[in-house]
Design a protein around this motif. Structure first.
Motif: not given
Length: 170
Positions: A12-26, A51-53, A106-112, A119-121
């Protein structure tokens, strides 16, 4: 060929965790070369001079959802990941970007929201599957665009090394 995987178990992981995403690099898929995996993380992404945008958006509006797609009858298994991006306020610059995202492979990098990058793609290009632009009805309604981008992959998205992700954006 045997299909057995070694189970390791999880505590069991007791670390704090937050939902959502913050940025996407494409990046356009044809501008990305080799993707290297080390210790089960993405450790290198070959991009050359391109470079990614970066895409950022209002908090609590974007999401990434990965679902196994399994058909025992057909012997198929893959993961479909839907990335939903929401951009407030309809305007020409955003309309042009929505069109580019909708038309390109596309290739995407998603920051949560936990500061992890995904990485997607990796296996196939990410492609748009839906999108809209809306004015809203009432004055307090959202005016803007949304787009859904889908990745189909052999596995759940791989985590990208944080130092690598920081160097991708130009």
């Amino acid at each position: 060929m045997a299909c057995n995987q070694t189970l390791s178990g999880l505590v069991r992981d007791c670390s704090p965790s937050m939902g959502g995403i913050v940025e996407v690099y494409a990046a356009n898929r044809d501008e990305v070369g080799a993707i290297t995996i080390s210790d089960d993380k993405i450790s290198a992404i070959e991009t050359g001079a391109k470079k990614f945008k970066m895409y950022s958006f209002a908090r609590n509006t974007g999401s990434m959802t990965s679902n196994y797609q399994i058909s025992p009858e057909n012997g198929t298994r893959f993961v479909a990941t839907d990335l939903v991006l929401v951009f407030n306020r309809m305007e020409t610059t955003k309309r042009v970007e929505m069109t580019a995202l909708a038309q390109n492979d596309l290739v995407l990098v998603v920051k949560d929201a936990n500061g992890k990058y995904w990485l997607l793609g990796k296996d196939e290009p990410v492609r748009a599957t839906a999108g809209d632009g809306l004015t809203g009805t009432a004055r307090a309604d959202r005016n803007g665009y949304s787009i859904t981008l889908q990745d189909n992959s052999h596995e759940m998205p791989y985590e990208v090394d944080e130092a690598l992700a920081a160097g991708l954006v130009g």
